[in-house]
Design an enzyme around this catalytic site. Structure first.
Site, mmCIF file in Angstrom:
data_model
loop_
_atom_site.group_PDB
_atom_site.id
_atom_site.type_symbol
_atom_site.label_atom_id
_atom_site.label_comp_id
_atom_site.label_asym_id
_atom_site.label_seq_id
_atom_site.Cartn_x
_atom_site.Cartn_y
_atom_site.Cartn_z
ATOM 1 N N HIS A 94 -5.564 -127.515 8.238
ATOM 2 C CA HIS A 94 -6.724 -128.328 8.639
ATOM 3 C C HIS A 94 -7.115 -129.290 7.542
ATOM 4 O O HIS A 94 -6.598 -129.223 6.421
ATOM 5 C CB HIS A 94 -7.910 -127.421 9.002
ATOM 6 C CG HIS A 94 -8.447 -126.632 7.841
ATOM 7 N ND1 HIS A 94 -8.052 -125.351 7.560
ATOM 8 C CD2 HIS A 94 -9.340 -126.960 6.874
ATOM 9 C CE1 HIS A 94 -8.684 -124.911 6.477
ATOM 10 N NE2 HIS A 94 -9.475 -125.870 6.031
ATOM 11 N N HIS B 162 -10.866 -124.208 13.157
ATOM 12 C CA HIS B 162 -11.012 -125.650 12.903
ATOM 13 C C HIS B 162 -9.667 -126.315 12.632
ATOM 14 O O HIS B 162 -8.776 -125.769 11.994
ATOM 15 C CB HIS B 162 -11.979 -125.939 11.750
ATOM 16 C CG HIS B 162 -11.602 -125.349 10.416
ATOM 17 N ND1 HIS B 162 -10.850 -124.219 10.254
ATOM 18 C CD2 HIS B 162 -11.891 -125.763 9.164
ATOM 19 C CE1 HIS B 162 -10.712 -123.962 8.971
ATOM 20 N NE2 HIS B 162 -11.327 -124.883 8.287
ATOM 21 N N HIS C 120 -11.136 -131.675 1.275
ATOM 22 C CA HIS C 120 -9.884 -130.977 0.983
ATOM 23 C C HIS C 120 -8.988 -130.986 2.214
ATOM 24 O O HIS C 120 -9.437 -131.274 3.318
ATOM 25 C CB HIS C 120 -10.141 -129.528 0.556
ATOM 26 C CG HIS C 120 -10.727 -128.643 1.627
ATOM 27 N ND1 HIS C 120 -12.080 -128.431 1.767
ATOM 28 C CD2 HIS C 120 -10.151 -127.930 2.628
ATOM 29 C CE1 HIS C 120 -12.296 -127.615 2.782
ATOM 30 N NE2 HIS C 120 -11.142 -127.297 3.333
ATOM 31 N N HIS D 1 -14.825 -117.131 3.664
ATOM 32 C CA HIS D 1 -15.826 -117.999 4.287
ATOM 33 C C HIS D 1 -16.673 -117.200 5.273
ATOM 34 O O HIS D 1 -16.176 -116.262 5.912
ATOM 35 C CB HIS D 1 -15.142 -119.096 5.106
ATOM 36 C CG HIS D 1 -14.414 -120.122 4.294
ATOM 37 N ND1 HIS D 1 -14.994 -120.838 3.288
ATOM 38 C CD2 HIS D 1 -13.136 -120.566 4.369
ATOM 39 C CE1 HIS D 1 -14.120 -121.685 2.782
ATOM 40 N NE2 HIS D 1 -12.972 -121.526 3.414
ATOM 41 N N TYR E 212 -9.408 -122.402 -3.372
ATOM 42 C CA TYR E 212 -9.416 -123.862 -3.555
ATOM 43 C C TYR E 212 -8.901 -124.225 -4.929
ATOM 44 O O TYR E 212 -9.205 -123.545 -5.912
ATOM 45 C CB TYR E 212 -10.839 -124.413 -3.421
ATOM 46 C CG TYR E 212 -11.394 -124.380 -2.032
ATOM 47 C CD1 TYR E 212 -11.084 -125.375 -1.111
ATOM 48 C CD2 TYR E 212 -12.263 -123.368 -1.635
ATOM 49 C CE1 TYR E 212 -11.613 -125.356 0.167
ATOM 50 C CE2 TYR E 212 -12.788 -123.336 -0.359
ATOM 51 C CZ TYR E 212 -12.463 -124.328 0.537
ATOM 52 O OH TYR E 212 -12.980 -124.308 1.799
ATOM 53 N N GLU F 123 -6.449 -126.395 -0.413
ATOM 54 C CA GLU F 123 -6.890 -125.039 -0.079
ATOM 55 C C GLU F 123 -5.711 -124.282 0.507
ATOM 56 O O GLU F 123 -4.849 -124.884 1.159
ATOM 57 C CB GLU F 123 -8.023 -125.091 0.969
ATOM 58 C CG GLU F 123 -8.534 -123.714 1.395
ATOM 59 C CD GLU F 123 -9.511 -123.764 2.586
ATOM 60 O OE1 GLU F 123 -9.566 -124.797 3.278
ATOM 61 O OE2 GLU F 123 -10.183 -122.764 2.823
HETATM 62 FE FE LIG Z 1 -10.890 -125.595 4.617
#
Ligand SMILES: [Fe+2]
Length: 303
Positions: free
Chosen positions: A150, A196, A210, A242, A251, A261
């Site tokens: 993503h 996502h 990112h 997360h 990251y 990431e």
């Molecule tokens: Fe991300």
């Protein structure tokens, strides 16, 4: 029919050789083509010609991001829907943009990002045979993510950006952070049934926060951090989890300063799923669930 997933990102790097060495030897991507000012790379399990393009430029940041279309007809359909939204669309012939590239349309989103929708990128195959394949090729180096996952970008008006991706491109909102006054501070959007494919966070238009590579499990995220530390790569956020997306993450920065990431976990999304909302007070937990706070660098450094 429609957008299947994130296809590729093109990022600027001031030292093409150094960036190529990093993405090939530390990340473990595979070089598929090279021009004087661009290098084309893919992850080992991707079948298309490239998912990352490094472009020589005296700075860093995002040149454009691309999504993969399932059918050739989708080009016409999205050209109409983006124009109906009020944006200008450019049509690119097969191979016009880059070696191995398919037919594409391009436009600048209301968030200031150059977005491309591409159909029919040349298939070069993953590193496995299609008959009786082993689960993983031998000889991979570095982190060796199987695929790009993503992209996370910044936008002045996250609400307008969210509206565009939903209405013009058919993305579904999975999660959002709403400020106390109702303003949308961040939004996670998908087309691939994952948490996502793109996310937006408040910041300058056209910015890159990112882009992320998929790993298969949490242990690989931990091993990725071992590899990064071994090579002296600056780690921005060590392996953690997360709240939004429920993903596991680490990251770090490429030599140009673009944030990378590695990501795994998350959940499966049906198209009729209601979005999850995080309040402004819990934004820290949305981003980093264990810490509950976001470090200043994570909020302020983007390219
Ligand atoms: Fe991300």
């Amino acid at each position: 029919m429609g957008i299947l997933r994130l296809s590729h990102v093109e990022v600027r790097v001031p030292d093409l050789e150094l960036a190529t060495a990093y993405y090939c030897e530390v990340l473990g991507l595979i070089e598929t083509a090279r021009e004087p000012e661009r290098v084309f790379l893919k992850c080992w399990d991707e079948h298309e010609h490239h998912s990352l393009i490094l472009r020589y430029a005296p700075t860093y940041g995002l040149d454009h991001l691309g999504f993969k279309l399932q059918d050739a007809d989708d080009l016409d359909r999205y050209e109409r829907s983006v124009e109906k939204y009020g944006l200008a669309v450019t049509r690119m012939a097969r191979g016009e943009v880059a070696p191995g590239h398919g037919e594409a349309i391009r436009f600048t989103s209301p968030t200031g990002h150059l977005v491309e929708l591409v159909h029919g990128m040349e298939k070069v195959g993953n590193l496995l045979p299609l008959t009786n394949p082993p689960p993983r090729p031998q000889g991979l180096v570095g982190i060796a993510p199987p695929r790009l996952d993503h992209v996370f970008v910044t936008a002045e008006d996250v609400d307008e950006g969210t509206r565009f991706f939903r209405e013009a491109l058919g993305f579904r909102l999975t999660e959002q952070v709403l400020a106390d006054d109702g303003a949308r501070l961040a939004a996670w959007l998908e087309v691939s049934h994952t948490p996502h494919d793109i996310a937006l966070i408040t910041g300058p238009n056209g910015g890159l926060h990112h882009f992320a590579f998929w790993l298969d499990d949490w242990n690989e995220v931990r091993a990725a951090a071992d590899t990064l530390a071994y090579h002296g790569v600056p780690i921005d956020v060590a392996p953690t989890r997360h709240g939004a997306t429920r993903g596991f993450t680490c990251y770090f920065f490429d030599p140009a300063g673009n944030r990378n990431e590695v990501f795994t976990g998350g959940y499966w999304v049906d198209p009729d799923q209601e979005p999850v909302t995080w309040t402004e007070a819990e934004m820290g937990r949305a981003i980093f669930y264990y810490e509950g706070v976001v470090n200043q660098r994570f909020l302020t450094v983007h390219t």
